[in-house]
Write a protein that holds these residues in place. Structure first.
Motif, short mmCIF file in Angstrom:
data_model
loop_
_atom_site.label_atom_id
_atom_site.label_comp_id
_atom_site.label_asym_id
_atom_site.label_seq_id
_atom_site.Cartn_x
_atom_site.Cartn_y
_atom_site.Cartn_z
N MET A 64 4.78 -52.18 -24.07
CA MET A 64 6.18 -51.80 -23.78
C MET A 64 7.08 -53.02 -23.86
O MET A 64 6.71 -54.09 -23.37
CB MET A 64 6.28 -51.21 -22.39
N MET B 30 3.26 -37.13 -26.50
CA MET B 30 3.50 -37.60 -25.13
C MET B 30 3.78 -36.40 -24.23
O MET B 30 4.63 -35.55 -24.54
CB MET B 30 4.70 -38.55 -25.07
N GLY C 125 6.71 -44.86 -20.64
CA GLY C 125 7.21 -45.99 -19.86
C GLY C 125 6.43 -46.26 -18.59
O GLY C 125 6.33 -47.40 -18.17
N PHE C 126 5.87 -45.19 -18.00
CA PHE C 126 5.20 -45.38 -16.70
C PHE C 126 3.96 -44.50 -16.59
O PHE C 126 3.98 -43.35 -17.07
CB PHE C 126 6.16 -45.04 -15.56
N GLY C 127 2.95 -45.02 -15.91
CA GLY C 127 1.79 -44.21 -15.58
C GLY C 127 2.10 -43.36 -14.36
O GLY C 127 3.14 -43.54 -13.71
N ILE D 16 -2.60 -36.54 -17.42
CA ILE D 16 -3.87 -35.82 -17.64
C ILE D 16 -4.74 -35.93 -16.38
O ILE D 16 -4.97 -37.02 -15.86
CB ILE D 16 -4.61 -36.39 -18.88
C1 DX5 Z 1 2.96 -43.96 -20.37
C2 DX5 Z 1 1.70 -44.41 -21.06
C3 DX5 Z 1 0.46 -43.75 -20.62
C4 DX5 Z 1 0.09 -43.93 -19.17
C5 DX5 Z 1 -0.70 -42.73 -18.76
O1 DX5 Z 1 4.05 -44.45 -21.08
O2 DX5 Z 1 1.82 -44.18 -22.46
O3 DX5 Z 1 -0.62 -44.15 -21.45
O4 DX5 Z 1 -0.65 -45.08 -18.90
O5 DX5 Z 1 -0.88 -42.78 -17.40
P1 DX5 Z 1 -1.27 -41.50 -16.54
O6 DX5 Z 1 -2.58 -41.00 -17.05
O7 DX5 Z 1 -1.34 -42.07 -15.17
O8 DX5 Z 1 -0.16 -40.49 -16.72
#
Ligand code: DX5
Ligand code: ZN
Length: 214
Positions: free
Chosen positions: A36, A135, A140-142, A176
């Motif tokens: 990112m 997506m 941007g964020f997990g 997921i």
């Molecule tokens: C978000 C990332 C993802 C993220 C997924 O921008 O592309 O790969 O790490 O994290 P989770 O599984 O926690 O949604």
């Protein structure tokens, strides 16, 4: 079997080699790396130096997800370490040319779309793709919640791949977990990215095997 690509975004980066061992022992198929730039997405993560180090310390194929502006400027660099190299259709690069270049450099090509982009936007480029990444959260964020609109896109992409007689992996990324993974697999996903779910699972190996069986 569904392939599992754990994302290290939520791992402790000072304990990265432990995380790598843990993912390998768990039977992960790929290793998902989120790059990112603070421009294309409102967050910064890591870049080439970290990926080069990871490459030296794992046998897992590297599944690099570029969330950067005009990614064609950096394809040569990332292709040195990536096995699968993906960029966003919305990121301002010439799409066909960049996909072709990724393949020329010996990587598998992945075209990625954000939640607001329709599946149909990918159709003209499908024959240049080894994988399409849908997506299921805003990139941007997990740790975000899965958006069910990704399921319809997976179904549309699966149908179009059959129509064009193309064998393309369909990857889904974001939110997921045990509830959403079966839905994604039933909609046609063949590669599941999982970050926070896998890293918070008590037994990562059992969880990976459970997802692979879907
Ligand atoms: C978000 C990332 C993802 C993220 C997924 O921008 O592309 O790969 O790490 O994290 P989770 O599984 O926690 O949604
Ligand atoms: Zn990702």
């Amino acid at each position: 079997m569904v392939k599992i690509s754990p994302s290290v975004l939520t791992a402790d980066f000072l304990e990265l080699s432990d995380a790598l061992r843990q993912m390998e022992a768990a039977g992960a198929d790929l290793l998902h790396l989120d790059v990112m730039d603070g421009v294309f997405v409102p967050n910064l993560s890591f870049g080439m130096p970290v990926i080069e180090s990871i490459k030296k310390h794992t046998r897992l194929p590297l599944d690099v997800h570029l969330m950067i502006d005009r990614p064609h400027r950096y394809i040569e660099d990332f292709a040195k370490a990536a096995d699968w190299l993906g960029f966003h259709l919305e990121a301002g690069s010439p799409v066909e040319e960049t996909l072709r270049r990724i393949r020329e450099l010996g990587c598998k090509s992945t075209l990625t779309i954000k939640p607001g982009t329709p599946a149909e936007a990918v159709f003209p480029y499908l024959r240049f793709c080894d994988m399409v990444l849908v997506m299921s959260v805003e990139p941007g964020f997990g740790g975000q919640k899965f958006m069910p609109s990704a399921l319809e896109k997976l179904r549309a992409l699966r149908a179009e791949c059959s129509r064009q007689s193309l064998s393309v992996e369909l990857e889904v990324d974001g939110g997921i977990n045990a509830q959403t993974a079966p839905l994604a697999a039933a909609a046609g996903a063949t590669v599941l990215v999982a970050g926070s779910f896998l890293f918070s699972a008590g037994d990562m190996g059992a969880t990976v095997r459970q997802l692979q069986q879907l």
